[in-house]
Design an enzyme around this catalytic site. Structure first.
Site, PDB file in Angstrom:
ATOM      1  N   LYS A 177     -10.400 -10.382  -3.977  1.00 56.83           N
ATOM      2  CA  LYS A 177     -11.010  -9.576  -2.783  1.00 56.83           C
ATOM      3  C   LYS A 177     -11.141  -8.175  -2.776  1.00 56.83           C
ATOM      4  O   LYS A 177      -9.931  -7.553  -2.940  1.00 56.83           O
ATOM      5  CB  LYS A 177     -10.179 -10.306  -1.499  1.00 56.83           C
ATOM      6  CG  LYS A 177     -11.131  -9.755  -0.429  1.00 56.83           C
ATOM      7  CD  LYS A 177     -10.376 -10.104   1.135  1.00 56.83           C
ATOM      8  CE  LYS A 177      -9.847  -8.830   1.428  1.00 56.83           C
ATOM      9  NZ  LYS A 177     -10.853  -7.472   1.621  1.00 56.83           N
ATOM     10  N   GLU A 185       1.621  -2.702  -5.065  1.00 56.59           N
ATOM     11  CA  GLU A 185       1.444  -1.291  -5.431  1.00 56.59           C
ATOM     12  C   GLU A 185       1.069  -0.772  -3.971  1.00 56.59           C
ATOM     13  O   GLU A 185      -0.014  -0.823  -3.450  1.00 56.59           O
ATOM     14  CB  GLU A 185       0.403  -0.893  -6.444  1.00 56.59           C
ATOM     15  CG  GLU A 185       0.624  -1.659  -7.716  1.00 56.59           C
ATOM     16  CD  GLU A 185       2.028  -0.861  -8.345  1.00 56.59           C
ATOM     17  OE1 GLU A 185       2.460   0.168  -7.844  1.00 56.59           O
ATOM     18  OE2 GLU A 185       2.251  -1.340  -9.576  1.00 56.59           O
ATOM     19  N   GLU A 218       2.320   8.648   5.648  1.00 55.02           N
ATOM     20  CA  GLU A 218       1.404   8.896   4.463  1.00 55.02           C
ATOM     21  C   GLU A 218      -0.074   9.125   5.404  1.00 55.02           C
ATOM     22  O   GLU A 218      -0.556   8.286   6.092  1.00 55.02           O
ATOM     23  CB  GLU A 218       1.011   7.489   3.818  1.00 55.02           C
ATOM     24  CG  GLU A 218       0.086   7.821   2.751  1.00 55.02           C
ATOM     25  CD  GLU A 218      -0.033   6.423   1.880  1.00 55.02           C
ATOM     26  OE1 GLU A 218      -0.346   5.292   2.542  1.00 55.02           O
ATOM     27  OE2 GLU A 218      -0.137   6.574   0.882  1.00 55.02           O
TER      28      GLU A 218
END
Ligand code: NAD
Length: 490
Positions: A185, A261, A394
């Site tokens: 996907k 990740e 982040e």
């Protein structure tokens, strides 16, 4: 000569699902619009896959595990991987344009990094797969043990939008090398290059059903359906840490093997003895390349006090030279942010930094003269406390904070004071310090006097909440294969 958008007529494509070797609409026939974040124009439609489509794709991937694919020799599979890499290079121009259109990244960047590296992912694993061995042990005169490497089965791949083809192929190449099949996907923002890749795989000789692409959204949709599916054996995911948690929950009842990740808040640690011109040149890239939307970007910059003023002066001067604009102009350094949503999120951090008394050396605002599209100027902020959310979270945009330090221990303490642990860059000419700090920093990837220098054999991945497992070389094969031990009584 600079190339403008009027010189380059780049068309988007309508993206269908790719199941059992054929493009097809979704079961519901629903589509959503693909928006060019550089112009806010609709560039195509995307078939919206949901659970029903994932079911079809998983059935097709399951069937393909036992067909022609299983019977191929390692050399035959390796040749197919090599051919996929070759075809990506043959279609580089088209793929780079689609990637730039989909992401808003500069076309030159897609041409220089994204597409060549996507091809290299296949070329690298085509070679690497032919060198693999396993383990064997002789237990005196009693027994011989040896391990067989088998595919895991159907692999679910859930991908991000920042380096769409590069990161998808980083997973797909070893997945195929190890004999698995897949349902992939792509991120909903960047469906185009994955759609073309499906056709490339078919042309290269991948049997129908081995590679399936289901477009769609995450929660309550295609992403969640892949994560929860009974017949998907493993999930490889690259994206936000919080999405990783959601996928882990959905995958828990079926105990899937997971490779993650995830996000990062990567530090650059600059000691006063380093070569500041070289530091600045690389820090410009590690801060702002791809509009700061690379998981490995260094967004917290710590500079030893003796070099702080000089670094800031040089860094700010070079940053002011960067040009933000139309991704199809050859002379732009930064293009557009991926989406309105993400653009607003990054701007909200800039507002927060203003409220917290941050000083803006450059940037801090949207780009003038760009009436349409989501452009943010490269932004350097100083004066923020280490507890500021802008220093801790982040941001994933062209925004960095710079903080001075006095002592090595002090900076290591600050650098490690986070749940993230993806990457770090250390700048020093003191050999012993380089080794000491590299050892002490809690991150999976450490660069000394460089950034983004990669060898695909090395372990790649994050510590702490930046990842689970490692990819690259043998580490990819550890995830994409199961070792079966056979014991022979002698
Ligand atoms: P994201 O987590 O929002 O989305 C990634 C993918 O997950 C998309 O395909 C999305 O549709 C899907 N998804 C979202 N919610 C889901 C759910 N509940 N179940 C299943 N699938 C779901 O990430 P993004 O915004 O596309 O990418 C940016 C993030 O990725 C950043 O945090 C960045 O650091 C990280 N990233 C990490 C690496 C790395 O190698 N560590 C590389 C690139 C990006």
């Amino acid at each position: 000569m600079s190339t403008t958008s009027t010189d380059v007529k780049v068309q988007g494509i309508d993206c269908q699902l790719f199941i059992n070797g054929k493009y097809q609409p979704s079961v519901s026939n629903k589509t959503f619009n693909n928006i060019n974040s550089a112009t806010e124009e609709v560039i195509g439609t995307v078939a919206e896959g949901t659970k029903e489509d994932v079911d079809l794709a998983v059935q097709s991937a399951r069937r393909a595990l036992n067909g022609r694919w299983k019977e191929m020799t390692t050399n035959e599979r390796s040749a197919i991987l090599r051919r996929i890499g070759d075809l990506i290079l043959e279609r580089q121009d088209e793929l780079a344009k689609l990637e730039a259109l989909d992401t808003g990244k500069p076309l030159w960047l897609a041409n220089k990094i994204d597409i060549p590296r996507a091809a290299y992912n296949f070329h690298f694993f085509a070679d690497y797969m032919t060198t693999l061995g396993t383990e064997a042990y002789q237990q005196d005169q009693e027994a011989l043990h040896y391990a067989l490497r088998k595919p895991v089965g159907v692999i679910g791949m859930i991908n991000p939008w920042n380096l769409p083809l590069l990161l998808l192929t980083w997973k797909l190449a070893p997945c195929l090398a190890a004999g698995n099949t897949t349902v992939m996907k792509p991120a909903e923002w960047t469906p185009m290059t994955a759609t073309v890749l499906a056709e490339i795989c078919k042309e290269a000789g991948v049997p129908d059903g081995v590679v399936n692409v289901v477009h769609g959204f995450g929660p309550g949709s295609a992403g969640e359906a892949i994560s929860a599916h009974d017949d998907v054996d493993a999930i490889t995911f690259t994206g936000e840490t919080s999405t990783g948690t959601a996928i882990m929950k959905a995958a828990a009842p079926t105990l899937k093997k997971l490779s993650y990740e995830l996000g990062g808040k990567n530090p650059n640690i600059i000691f006063a003895d380093s070569d500041l011109d070289e530091v600045v040149e690389t820090t410009i890239k590690s801060s702002f390349i791809n509009q700061g939307q690379v998981c490995l970007c260094g967004s917290r910059i710590y500079v030893e006090r003796g070099a702080y003023d000089e670094f800031l002066e040089k860094f700010a001067a070079k940053t002011k030279e960067l040009k933000v604009g139309n991704p199809f102009d050859a002379d732009v350094n930064l293009g557009a942010m991926i989406s309105k949503e993400h653009y607003e999120r990054v701007l909200s951090y800039i507002e927060l930094a203003k409220e917290e008394g941050g000083e803006f050396l450059t940037g801090g605002q949207v780009t003038e003269g760009m009436d349409k599209g989501y452009y943010i100027n490269p932004t350097i902020i100083t004066g923020l406390d280490r507890s500021s959310r802008c220093v801790r979270e982040e941001i994933f945009g062209p925004v960095v904070t710079v903080i001075p330090f006095d002592l090595e221990d002090e900076v290591i303490g600050q650098v490690n004071d986070t749940h993230y642990g993806l990457a770090a860059s250390i700048w020093t000419n003191d050999l012993r310090r380089a080794h000491r700090v590299a050892d002490a920093v809690e991150a999976g990837i450490i660069w000394v006097n460089t950034w983004f220098l990669r060898d695909l054999r090395t372990p790649f991945g994050g510590m702490k909440q930046s990842g689970v497992g490692r990819e690259g070389g043998i580490h990819s094969f550890e995830f994409y294969s199961e070792l079966k031990n056979v014991t022979i009584k002698l």
